[in-house]
Design an enzyme around this catalytic site. Sequence first.
Site, PDB file in Angstrom:
ATOM      1  N   ASP A  13       0.788  -1.248   0.000  1.00  0.00           N
ATOM      2  CA  ASP A  13       0.000   0.000   0.000  1.00  0.00           C
ATOM      3  C   ASP A  13       0.821   1.300   0.000  1.00  0.00           C
ATOM      4  O   ASP A  13       0.486   2.247   0.734  1.00  0.00           O
ATOM      5  CB  ASP A  13      -0.961   0.015   1.212  1.00  0.00           C
ATOM      6  N   LYS A 111      -7.055  -4.955  -2.989  1.00  0.00           N
ATOM      7  CA  LYS A 111      -7.796  -5.496  -1.841  1.00  0.00           C
ATOM      8  C   LYS A 111      -8.697  -4.408  -1.269  1.00  0.00           C
ATOM      9  O   LYS A 111      -8.436  -3.225  -1.468  1.00  0.00           O
ATOM     10  CB  LYS A 111      -6.814  -6.001  -0.780  1.00  0.00           C
ATOM     11  N   CYS A 156      -1.899  -2.757   7.652  1.00  0.00           N
ATOM     12  CA  CYS A 156      -1.853  -3.682   6.513  1.00  0.00           C
ATOM     13  C   CYS A 156      -0.577  -4.504   6.461  1.00  0.00           C
ATOM     14  O   CYS A 156      -0.618  -5.690   6.121  1.00  0.00           O
ATOM     15  CB  CYS A 156      -2.107  -2.924   5.224  1.00  0.00           C
TER      16      CYS A 156
HETATM   17  C1  VGL Z   1      -4.573   0.734   5.760  1.00  0.00           C
HETATM   18  C2  VGL Z   1      -6.152   1.614   7.168  1.00  0.00           C
HETATM   19  C3  VGL Z   1      -7.105   1.514   6.178  1.00  0.00           C
HETATM   20  C4  VGL Z   1      -3.159   0.313   5.549  1.00  0.00           C
HETATM   21  C5  VGL Z   1      -5.531   0.626   4.763  1.00  0.00           C
HETATM   22  O1  VGL Z   1      -2.708   0.251   4.387  1.00  0.00           O
HETATM   23  O2  VGL Z   1      -2.458   0.051   6.563  1.00  0.00           O
HETATM   24  N1  VGL Z   1      -4.905   1.215   6.959  1.00  0.00           N
HETATM   25  N2  VGL Z   1      -6.780   1.017   4.981  1.00  0.00           N
END
Ligand code: VGL
Length: 209
Positions: A13, A111, A156
Amino acid sequence: MQIDTHDVLLVIDVQNDFCPGGALAVPGGDEVIAPILRIAPEFEHIVLTQDWHPANHTSFATSHTGKKPFDSVELGYGAQTLWPPHCVQGSAGAEFHPALHLPQAELVLRKGFRPQIDSYSAFFENDRTTPTGLAGYLHERGLSRIFLAGLAYDYCVGYSALDARRLGLPAFVLRDACRAIDLKGSVAAIESEFNRAGVSVADTADLFA
Ligand code: VGL
Ligand code: ZN
């Protein structure tokens, strides 16, 4: 530590919304890019994940009347932290950070696209049972040791590392190539889970030692 052909670097991410100026900016989020680019040439296999939500996603505070970002709600699958809307499908915030130059990455795994379930982990959604398909992909390709970097360490990245262990795969979190949100003790909580599950926390320098 010697990287071999069965190892995969899982880059979690590294998207504009998790970097400074983004909708859910992780402090120092863009600082993960330099160490990731430094270690990338050591890996034969790289997989990127991309948080990828519909605009009405259940993890967004705006989807729950009277709720604010970082509140928690009880959903069918358990407690869910609510976030500011982020990584909306097709938006600039959902793009990878432009400095994350990894054209050799073999898979981009999206995702969190199901409206009613969040997915922190790259392996299972937050109901802990809906698979993303990544386990099957890695298994079929003979990739068995998981090295993790990216955002966020305590969400994540952490959930992905724990699920790797749940699947019986060795998991190494490269701490200096991650940054954390650190919400309500989440760093301490994930690290105690790492200990229990046998997740190793290492440094990118260990890959060159
Ligand atoms: C994430 C919160 C919401 C992450 C993704 O990538 O850690 N955290 N969505
Ligand atoms: Zn998200």
